[in-house]
Scaffold this motif. Structure first.
Motif, mmCIF file in Angstrom:
data_model
loop_
_atom_site.group_PDB
_atom_site.id
_atom_site.type_symbol
_atom_site.label_atom_id
_atom_site.label_comp_id
_atom_site.label_asym_id
_atom_site.label_seq_id
_atom_site.Cartn_x
_atom_site.Cartn_y
_atom_site.Cartn_z
ATOM 1 N N GLY A 252 0.818 -1.215 0.000
ATOM 2 C CA GLY A 252 0.000 0.000 0.000
ATOM 3 C C GLY A 252 0.852 1.266 0.000
ATOM 4 O O GLY A 252 0.658 2.164 -0.832
ATOM 5 N N PRO A 253 1.826 1.376 0.924
ATOM 6 C CA PRO A 253 2.679 2.569 0.923
ATOM 7 C C PRO A 253 3.512 2.706 -0.344
ATOM 8 O O PRO A 253 3.858 3.825 -0.738
ATOM 9 N N VAL A 254 3.840 1.588 -0.999
ATOM 10 C CA VAL A 254 4.602 1.635 -2.241
ATOM 11 C C VAL A 254 3.778 2.319 -3.335
ATOM 12 O O VAL A 254 4.277 3.163 -4.088
ATOM 13 N N VAL A 255 2.497 1.965 -3.411
ATOM 14 C CA VAL A 255 1.618 2.600 -4.388
ATOM 15 C C VAL A 255 1.454 4.083 -4.081
ATOM 16 O O VAL A 255 1.503 4.930 -4.973
ATOM 17 N N ALA A 256 1.269 4.395 -2.811
ATOM 18 C CA ALA A 256 1.091 5.793 -2.412
ATOM 19 C C ALA A 256 2.319 6.622 -2.765
ATOM 20 O O ALA A 256 2.203 7.761 -3.243
ATOM 21 N N ALA A 257 3.501 6.055 -2.548
ATOM 22 C CA ALA A 257 4.727 6.787 -2.852
ATOM 23 C C ALA A 257 4.869 7.027 -4.348
ATOM 24 O O ALA A 257 5.257 8.121 -4.778
ATOM 25 N N ALA A 258 4.542 6.024 -5.156
ATOM 26 C CA ALA A 258 4.626 6.192 -6.603
ATOM 27 C C ALA A 258 3.614 7.214 -7.093
ATOM 28 O O ALA A 258 3.894 8.027 -7.981
ATOM 29 N N ALA A 259 2.419 7.187 -6.512
ATOM 30 C CA ALA A 259 1.394 8.164 -6.889
ATOM 31 C C ALA A 259 1.831 9.573 -6.523
ATOM 32 O O ALA A 259 1.657 10.523 -7.302
#
Length: 347
Positions: A252-259
């Protein structure tokens, strides 16, 4: 763990407890409860409340059994009360007895709560058939996007770098000769206006907050394809299927960081997550008889980041007020336990 006056007396954590996502409910609750109790005299513990995913429906007998096993394993008298994790999520954000909670952690959904009971709910059905917008859902969509880019079905995305790194670690990537190529992230284009548990348990002497559909349409234009690497794709698949579904939540945090970095694919995933969560709220709000009742946001995905920001903005539009941010779910469960004893919940 709370005293009757609301003072914190102990805390504990444990592994994921959601049985629908592969968790060992009894074992996780025992671990967290034992840590929370520490060297406290067990005779001083009056009662407890566990908030467990699935405890309000067909899974209730198993949830009650797991809670009782944990309770007795820790040497406590009597039996704890068992409620849904959704009711505890609401109590973690307000002392009010009625209102709405929207949650996104291991699971996701929304519900109208009244006196600790669910009046109406939307989603929270587990990773296989629901929980759209949850951390697990975000992780699944991230893996799908990364694999689609790696085998040439879709455009490059920062997720082709960050997902393998998060799942496998740099050492494994080096062994595979799969140092993912760096590229400029695809630029985000504003989308149309959006349309939109968490598994934790708590006890009266506290317990633990344990962090637990839809598809993303990916662009197919041939923009700077990522070199195909079958070995890397298979390593990702092995890792994903070799762990419980709840493990996907760590992405989840990986997606948030990429976004946040402007990656178009990741932004599309986070926007869809927010749309699902707001859709859940829209589905239940008709059951809310008091329009001024509080709205609570709960779960790791809704603490901060792009999904939290979008959901918060959508709730402001719908209710003309800022939603409340929930605190520790274990404290919410403890507050419910104190209320069951006839004492006012701590502010």
């Amino acid at each position: 763990m709370l005293t009757l006056g609301g003072a914190l007396a102990g805390t504990g954590t444990g592994p994921g407890a959601n049985p629908n996502s592969g968790g060992d409910t009894a074992g996780a609750l025992t671990t967290a409860l034992s840590e929370a109790l520490g060297d406290v005299d067990r005779s001083l513990v009056l009662t407890g409340v566990f908030g467990i995913a699935g405890a309000g429906s067909a899974g209730r007998p198993a949830a009650v059994s797991a809670a009782r096993r944990a309770w007795h394993a820790c040497g406590l008298r009597g039996s704890p009360a068992v409620v849904t994790d959704i009711a505890v999520a609401f109590a973690a954000g307000t002392t009010a007895q009625k209102g709405i909670v929207v949650f996104s952690g291991t699971g996701a959904g929304a519900a109208v709560i009244s006196d600790g009971a669910i009046v109406r709910r939307a989603d929270g059905y587990g990773w296989l058939v629901g929980d759209e917008g949850s951390a697990v859902w975000l992780g699944r969509e991230a893996v799908r996007a990364a694999l689609a880019a790696l085998d040439g079905r879709s455009r490059p995305t920062l997720l082709t770098e960050s997902v393998p790194r998060a799942l496998l670690g740099q050492a494994v990537l080096s062994e595979l000769g799969a140092a993912t190529p760096r590229h400029q992230c695809t630029q985000h284009r504003p989308a149309a206006t959006p349309a939109p548990a968490l598994a934790f348990a708590g006890a009266a002497v506290n317990g633990t907050s344990l962090g637990a559909g839809g598809t993303t349409t990916l662009a197919r234009e041939p923009a700077s394809r990522v070199p195909q690497n079958p070995a890397l794709a298979q390593a990702i698949i092995k890792e994903v299927y070799g762990r419980p579904p709840a493990a996907l939540g760590r992405l989840g945090p990986v997606v948030a960081a990429a976004a946040a970095a402007g990656d178009a694919v990741a932004r599309r995933i986070t926007e869809e997550a927010a749309e699902w969560l707001l859709r859940d709220v829209d589905a239940v709000r008709a059951a809310l008889t008091d329009p001024s009742a509080p709205v609570v946001m709960h779960g790791s995905v809704l603490r901060d980041g792009p999904v939290a920001d979008a959901v918060r903005a959508g709730l402001r539009v719908r209710f003309d007020a800022d939603p409340r941010r929930a605190g520790d779910g274990a404290v919410g469960a403890a507050s419910l336990a104190i209320r069951r004893l006839g004492f006012p919940p701590p502010e």
